[in-house]
Design an enzyme around this catalytic site. Structure first.
Site, PDB file in Angstrom:
ATOM      1  N   ALA A 103       6.044  -6.472   3.954  1.00  0.00           N
ATOM      2  CA  ALA A 103       5.993  -5.054   3.623  1.00  0.00           C
ATOM      3  C   ALA A 103       7.232  -4.295   4.091  1.00  0.00           C
ATOM      4  O   ALA A 103       7.590  -3.285   3.488  1.00  0.00           O
ATOM      5  CB  ALA A 103       4.734  -4.424   4.223  1.00  0.00           C
TER       6      ALA A 103
ATOM      7  N   PHE B 123      -4.289 -10.019   0.325  1.00  0.00           N
ATOM      8  CA  PHE B 123      -2.964  -9.982  -0.273  1.00  0.00           C
ATOM      9  C   PHE B 123      -1.942  -9.876   0.851  1.00  0.00           C
ATOM     10  O   PHE B 123      -2.039  -8.998   1.705  1.00  0.00           O
ATOM     11  CB  PHE B 123      -2.854  -8.774  -1.208  1.00  0.00           C
ATOM     12  CG  PHE B 123      -1.465  -8.525  -1.726  1.00  0.00           C
ATOM     13  CD1 PHE B 123      -0.900  -9.380  -2.661  1.00  0.00           C
ATOM     14  CD2 PHE B 123      -0.729  -7.437  -1.282  1.00  0.00           C
ATOM     15  CE1 PHE B 123       0.378  -9.145  -3.154  1.00  0.00           C
ATOM     16  CE2 PHE B 123       0.541  -7.188  -1.771  1.00  0.00           C
ATOM     17  CZ  PHE B 123       1.099  -8.045  -2.704  1.00  0.00           C
TER      18      PHE B 123
ATOM     19  N   ILE C 298       2.232  -9.710   1.808  1.00  0.00           N
ATOM     20  CA  ILE C 298       3.591  -9.491   1.342  1.00  0.00           C
ATOM     21  C   ILE C 298       4.399  -8.985   2.526  1.00  0.00           C
ATOM     22  O   ILE C 298       3.860  -8.313   3.408  1.00  0.00           O
ATOM     23  CB  ILE C 298       3.617  -8.472   0.175  1.00  0.00           C
ATOM     24  CG1 ILE C 298       4.998  -8.405  -0.467  1.00  0.00           C
ATOM     25  CG2 ILE C 298       3.139  -7.100   0.632  1.00  0.00           C
ATOM     26  CD1 ILE C 298       5.028  -7.659  -1.802  1.00  0.00           C
TER      27      ILE C 298
ATOM     28  N   HIS D 287      -4.205 -11.248   9.497  1.00  0.00           N
ATOM     29  CA  HIS D 287      -3.463 -10.131   8.901  1.00  0.00           C
ATOM     30  C   HIS D 287      -4.399  -9.064   8.342  1.00  0.00           C
ATOM     31  O   HIS D 287      -5.352  -9.381   7.639  1.00  0.00           O
ATOM     32  CB  HIS D 287      -2.542 -10.633   7.783  1.00  0.00           C
ATOM     33  CG  HIS D 287      -1.283 -11.224   8.299  1.00  0.00           C
ATOM     34  ND1 HIS D 287      -0.127 -10.500   8.426  1.00  0.00           N
ATOM     35  CD2 HIS D 287      -1.008 -12.457   8.762  1.00  0.00           C
ATOM     36  CE1 HIS D 287       0.808 -11.271   8.924  1.00  0.00           C
ATOM     37  NE2 HIS D 287       0.294 -12.468   9.140  1.00  0.00           N
ATOM     38  N   PRO D 288      -4.087  -7.782   8.638  1.00  0.00           N
ATOM     39  CA  PRO D 288      -4.873  -6.708   8.040  1.00  0.00           C
ATOM     40  C   PRO D 288      -4.508  -6.543   6.567  1.00  0.00           C
ATOM     41  O   PRO D 288      -3.443  -6.979   6.136  1.00  0.00           O
ATOM     42  CB  PRO D 288      -4.433  -5.474   8.834  1.00  0.00           C
ATOM     43  CG  PRO D 288      -3.020  -5.792   9.232  1.00  0.00           C
ATOM     44  CD  PRO D 288      -2.996  -7.283   9.477  1.00  0.00           C
TER      45      PRO D 288
END
Length: 156
Positions: free
Chosen positions: A111, A107, A109, A66-67
């Site tokens: 988005a 992090f 989430i 994940h970026p």
């Protein structure tokens, strides 16, 4: 290329696994969802995909793909991160660095549907978590992201 539910239910195992790996690169999750076929409905497919709890090792492995929020999104994450404007991206760079220093990973989430400000507030709130709790939260977010991607990959 998305498949309808009937196509997903009947596509060869390796093709279904490839499609699901694009949603979440966790082999046990992929295998569990593939092995649950045939699904009578999209809701049943989603329920199986959502009930899988990822292990800490699986979470760490999946996070590597994940970026960071606010940085060069992939084709999949570009639309998911559309709520992050350039001003929020600048604030995220600093917040991401603090988060990564505290927890040792990016992090994560879900988005989609959240503004940059909402995600930044969530990051700041989650900085209060202990590392074990935060890893579990990140795992739940990974599954939420996978479910959004699954909804695009398997349609009615």
């Amino acid at each position: 290329m998305p498949l309808d539910l009937a196509g997903f239910n009947t596509t060869p195992v390796d093709q279904a696994a490839t499609l699901l790996t694009g949603c979440l690169e966790v082999p046990r999750w992929v295998d569990t969802v593939v092995d649950g076929r045939p699904y009578p409905s999209l809701a049943a497919l989603r329920a199986v995909a959502a009930e899988i709890t990822l292990t800490p090792e699986e979470i760490r492995r999946a996070m590597a793909a994940h970026p960071r929020i606010g940085e060069r999104p992939t084709a999949l994450s570009r639309s998911e991160q559309s709520g992050v404007d350039s001003a929020a991206a600048d604030r995220f760079r600093t917040a991401n660095a603090e988060y990564e220093q505290r927890f040792g990973h990016v992090f994560l989430i879900r988005a989609a549907g959240r503004s940059g400000e909402e995600m930044l507030a969530a990051l700041r709130e989650r900085m209060r978590n202990d590392p074990e709790t935060e890893l579990a939260v990140a795992g739940r977010e990974l599954v939420e992201i996978a479910l959004l991607r699954l909804e695009k990959a398997v349609t009615a």
